[in-house]
Design an enzyme around this catalytic site. Structure first.
Site, PDB file in Angstrom:
ATOM      1  N   ASP A  58      -6.449  12.440 -29.880  1.00 34.16           N
ATOM      2  CA  ASP A  58      -5.488  12.217 -30.956  1.00 34.16           C
ATOM      3  C   ASP A  58      -6.275  12.242 -32.269  1.00 34.16           C
ATOM      4  O   ASP A  58      -7.474  11.926 -32.279  1.00 34.16           O
ATOM      5  CB  ASP A  58      -4.807  10.857 -30.748  1.00 34.16           C
ATOM      6  CG  ASP A  58      -3.911  10.486 -31.917  1.00 34.16           C
ATOM      7  OD1 ASP A  58      -3.074  11.323 -32.295  1.00 34.16           O
ATOM      8  OD2 ASP A  58      -4.070   9.374 -32.451  1.00 34.16           O
TER       9      ASP A  58
ATOM     10  N   CYS B  17       3.296   1.623   2.840  1.00 30.91           N
ATOM     11  CA  CYS B  17       4.539   0.855   2.688  1.00 30.91           C
ATOM     12  C   CYS B  17       5.553   1.655   1.877  1.00 30.91           C
ATOM     13  O   CYS B  17       6.751   1.659   2.187  1.00 30.91           O
ATOM     14  CB  CYS B  17       4.266  -0.473   1.991  1.00 30.91           C
ATOM     15  SG  CYS B  17       3.217  -1.597   2.915  1.00 30.91           S
TER      16      CYS B  17
ATOM     17  N   ASP C 131      -4.719   6.125 -29.606  1.00 26.26           N
ATOM     18  CA  ASP C 131      -4.698   4.723 -30.038  1.00 26.26           C
ATOM     19  C   ASP C 131      -3.304   4.212 -30.364  1.00 26.26           C
ATOM     20  O   ASP C 131      -3.142   3.051 -30.728  1.00 26.26           O
ATOM     21  CB  ASP C 131      -5.596   4.539 -31.267  1.00 26.26           C
ATOM     22  CG  ASP C 131      -4.976   5.156 -32.519  1.00 26.26           C
ATOM     23  OD1 ASP C 131      -4.247   6.160 -32.383  1.00 26.26           O
ATOM     24  OD2 ASP C 131      -5.211   4.626 -33.623  1.00 26.26           O
TER      25      ASP C 131
ATOM     26  N   ASP D 267       0.946   7.967 -28.220  1.00 22.19           N
ATOM     27  CA  ASP D 267       0.031   8.586 -27.258  1.00 22.19           C
ATOM     28  C   ASP D 267       0.264   8.097 -25.829  1.00 22.19           C
ATOM     29  O   ASP D 267      -0.354   8.598 -24.899  1.00 22.19           O
ATOM     30  CB  ASP D 267      -1.428   8.283 -27.640  1.00 22.19           C
ATOM     31  CG  ASP D 267      -1.789   8.773 -29.030  1.00 22.19           C
ATOM     32  OD1 ASP D 267      -1.397   9.906 -29.354  1.00 22.19           O
ATOM     33  OD2 ASP D 267      -2.433   8.028 -29.777  1.00 22.19           O
TER      34      ASP D 267
ATOM     35  N   CYS E  34       0.852  -1.200   0.000  1.00 21.78           N
ATOM     36  CA  CYS E  34       0.000   0.000   0.000  1.00 21.78           C
ATOM     37  C   CYS E  34       0.883   1.242   0.000  1.00 21.78           C
ATOM     38  O   CYS E  34       2.108   1.152   0.070  1.00 21.78           O
ATOM     39  CB  CYS E  34      -0.929   0.011   1.214  1.00 21.78           C
ATOM     40  SG  CYS E  34      -0.048   0.102   2.785  1.00 21.78           S
TER      41      CYS E  34
END
Length: 754
Positions: free
Chosen positions: A441, A35, A642, A646, A32
């Site tokens: 994009d 930690c 895509d 990107d 977590c």
């Protein structure tokens, strides 16, 4: 002040002892955010360490230290408190991935076995609660669930306690531990309560159900972390492990780690370019879509720049290595993706933050309750004190709290999948409804992502049947990437290829060839026609200019005297893009378009879809920087893309959305993937976020309302008024009902329209 003094003294020591170095190490044992803070704190307090920064998303730590500190020193410091780092191995990332896979399988096995053993305990508690042998059977099943399959909760809670902290593991360990100890006492010594006229209840089912459900949440968390590692691993896989270097006129294959600046490297058709450099000899077309996002390969001749991870097409060439190892553009993309991922805080941490306050408060109330009853309880002081303090702990059981977020997320994810929206984690669902800026994009997102012939204008339509076969034959032999679009167009129209001779490619201009009758034909740009004194009619020239103004690529087909046809090639805009953008804008969301394409094309596309904000000729880092600029203005940014180009911006954005037909990297980095290419799924995804967050908030309300009302009652608040004292069994039922209400509320989302 103490921390500042420590850092200042370490800076002085580092300067005195010599050079300061930076190294990144994979970390083992973090579960977590607390930690991660512990790892940083431990390393900073290690002699010789100047700075330590943990990236929880990738489970790595960047340590700045002087050379007097060895890797073993760092490892021993962390091992002393239950953590570890991977050192002195050839491929630490691979070792870390293997350990993560092993941990995921271990958590999966523990979750399955916990569920199997919990089922009979639950059935006995619900339907055979007064059957005495059932208590011993439940005890036998509960021991392995708690202390073997659920042992990690107790171990992690102990680690947190050592650092004076509390999280979800603390809450689980405390409540299940108390419920088990109390139940064990009642199983072993029921006569203690019988002598006092009280029926001894057991709560084994509460302890086992909590362990099982929270284990399921841990399993989902491990899977999410594994997916993050896979994204980075795939990015790294874009770079080949070996390359061919020209030495003394011969090709020598060597590992990529051995290449140095100035080496001459050979690249053949279909091979990936290993490092950044400059073409020294030869020419080819290179697919740079990972950088620019544009579908058309780029021609490379002597002096042209090439980049690691891009793919060579049909030609061969040699280039001089200019940037190697961590200097390449691909390496920088990997680094930026890792940094952007590590800067985010998952929504699951909200539960940890609440638990950090909730646990000590509940413990304090339980202790105060016990002491109060011991002081004012009269003859039954101990009995009332024990019952009320245990009732407080049982009714404060974190089962509903642990279910509040996961159940809403699971239903939300399922609802999204029904609507072609794949959602990876709670963070995107938490932030989606707050998005006020969407960055799109162009290629493959607003447009279809592949060049097609949009217009064919013939000078003499009566000659098309004769000329189409010649044009098809010429383009079929061309290596230019746009030729494929022309070939496809002509084949769709039913054209058959003719025979041609003396085919010749003219670099930067086009192609020429002869038909069987000896007539010369050309296919290419305006320069090709001008250099060969080929006339273009006024009508054809006017139409060609109009096509260029629409940001389309214009190709001429001509014979030795005049232009016979003009073809326009473009990346076509999707039919639904304009409507989706209008929907987003109607919700007061600013929409931006970023593209690696030229200004003219970008402006034309923006105009067609109704966009006012756009930027052209941008690189991957430019996209990520633009997202940062919007975030600096206080905007919640969703990035939609895509391609590999990107991935940086997707990782940087608050909400990242990938188109399902795009690259694996984009889909791995993005937190939301649209299976369909329809942009209208974006408004749906944001609306789903709003409804899911509302469900999470309602769940948290139900998870806490029982505690807010129930804890004071469990503590005996009503006893002085009407003599009512909450039985721990009823407290357990109230806790169970809170869980049922949370699940039921989450399931409502299934019937909601988005």
């Amino acid at each position: 002040m103490e921390a500042i003094d420590i850092l200042e003294s370490k800076n002085k020591q580092a300067n005195q002892n010599g050079e300061i170095v930076k190294d990144s190490f994979p970390v083992i044992g973090m579960t977590c955010a607390a930690c991660a803070s512990s790892v940083e704190s431990i390393l900073i307090h290690t002699d010789g360490v100047n700075k330590a920064t943990v990236n929880f998303a990738s489970s790595t730590v960047l340590v700045e230290y002087n050379r007097s500190v060895t890797h073993d020193d760092l490892q021993k410091a962390l091992q002393a408190v239950g953590y570890d780092i991977i050192i002195d191995v050839e491929d630490p990332s691979a070792v870390q991935q293997e350990l993560q896979d092993q941990n995921y399988q271990a958590v999966k096995k523990r979750t399955i076995w916990s569920a199997i053993l919990t089922l009979p305990v639950f059935i006995l508690a619900m339907f055979y609660m007064d059957w005495v042998p059932g208590r011993w059977i439940s005890l036998a099943f509960t021991i392995p669930v708690l202390f073997w399959f659920g042992r990690s909760f107790f171990i992690n809670a102990f680690k947190q306690a050592k650092h004076g902290k509390a999280n979800m593991d603390t809450l689980v360990a405390l409540s299940t531990g108390i419920a088990f100890i109390f139940s064990l006492f009642n199983t072993l010594f029921p006569e203690f309560w019988h002598a006092r006229g009280i029926h001894p209840h057991v709560y084994y089912e509460a302890a086992t159900v909590i362990i099982t459900f929270i284990s399921l949440g841990k399993l989902l968390e491990e899977k999410a972390k594994s997916n993050t590692s896979t994204a980075i691993k795939k990015l790294m896989g874009l770079q080949p492990k070996t390359l061919k270097v020209i030495m003394d006129g011969e090709e020598v294959e060597m590992p990529i780690a051995s290449v140095r600046k100035g080496y001459i490297i050979m690249v053949r058709p279909g091979e990936k370019i290993p490092v950044d450099g400059e073409v020294a000899e030869g020419s080819s077309f290179v697919d740079e879509s990972m950088i620019t996002g544009e579908p058309v390969p780029v021609e490379k001749t002597k002096g042209g720049k090439v980049f690691a991870g891009t793919v060579n097409q049909k030609g061969s060439f040699r280039f001089t290595a200019e940037k190697v190892a961590g200097e390449t553009l691909l390496a920088q993309i990997i680094k930026l993706v890792q940094e952007a991922q590590g800067s985010k805080a998952p929504v699951q941490k909200l539960v940890d933050k609440i638990a950090g306050i909730f646990v000590p408060v509940v413990m304090a109330i339980s202790i105060v309750t016990f002491i109060t009853w011991m002081l004012v309880g009269g003859n039954d002081a101990f009995t009332h004190a024990l019952f009320t303090s245990v009732a407080v702990l049982v009714i404060a059981c974190p089962c509903a709290l642990g279910l509040a977020t996961p159940t809403a997320i699971m239903v939300g994810v399922g609802k999204g999948a029904e609507n072609n929206i794949l959602i990876k984690d709670a963070e995107s669902l938490e932030l989606g409804y707050r998005v006020n800026a969407v960055v799109l994009d162009k290629t493959g997102t607003i447009t279809e992502g592949r060049p097609v012939v949009t217009d064919v204008i013939w000078e003499d339509k009566h000659q098309t049947d004769k000329l189409k076969p010649i044009l098809l034959a010429m383009e079929s032999q061309s290596e230019h990437p746009l030729a494929e679009a022309v070939v496809q167009k002509l084949k769709d129209e039913g054209a058959k290829s003719a025979q041609i001779t003396q085919f010749n490619s003219i670099t930067g201009r086009g192609i020429k060839a002869m038909d069987v009758e000896g007539a010369l034909f050309y296919v290419g740009n305006q320069k090709l026609l001008t250099e060969n004194n080929i006339a273009v009619s006024n009508d054809l020239d006017r139409k060609a200019k109009a096509l260029r103004e629409e940001a389309k690529t214009v190709v001429f087909f001509a014979n030795n005297n005049q232009a016979l046809a003009v073809l326009a090639i473009a990346d076509r805009i999707k039919e639904t893009s304009k409507k989706a953008i209008e929907t987003l804008q109607s919700r007061n969301i600013d929409v931006y378009m970023l593209t690696g394409d030229n200004q003219q094309t970008a402006a034309a596309v923006a105009k067609q879809v109704g966009l006012q904000h756009f930027k052209a000729e941008v690189l991957p880092s430019d996209k990520a920087d633009f997202v940062k600029e919007l975030q600096a203005k206080g905007m919640i940014v969703a990035m939609v893309g895509d391609g590999i180009n990107d991935s940086q911006a997707l990782a940087q954005a608050d909400v990242s959305i990938a188109m399902g037909h795009g690259s694996d990297i984009a889909m791995d980095v993005a937190k939301i993937t649209l299976i369909t290419s329809d942009l209208q799924s974006i408004p749906k995804a944001l609306n789903l976020s709003r409804k899911t967050v509302l469900g999470i908030c309602q769940n948290l309300f139900w998870a806490f309302i029982y505690n807010i009302i129930g804890i004071p009652i469990a503590a005996g608040l009503l006893y002085p008024i009407n003599g009512f004292l909450l039985d721990p069994m009823i407290a357990g039922m109230a806790m169970a009902f809170s869980s049922v209400s949370v699940v039921a509320n989450s399931l409502r989302l299934k019937t909601t329209k988005i």
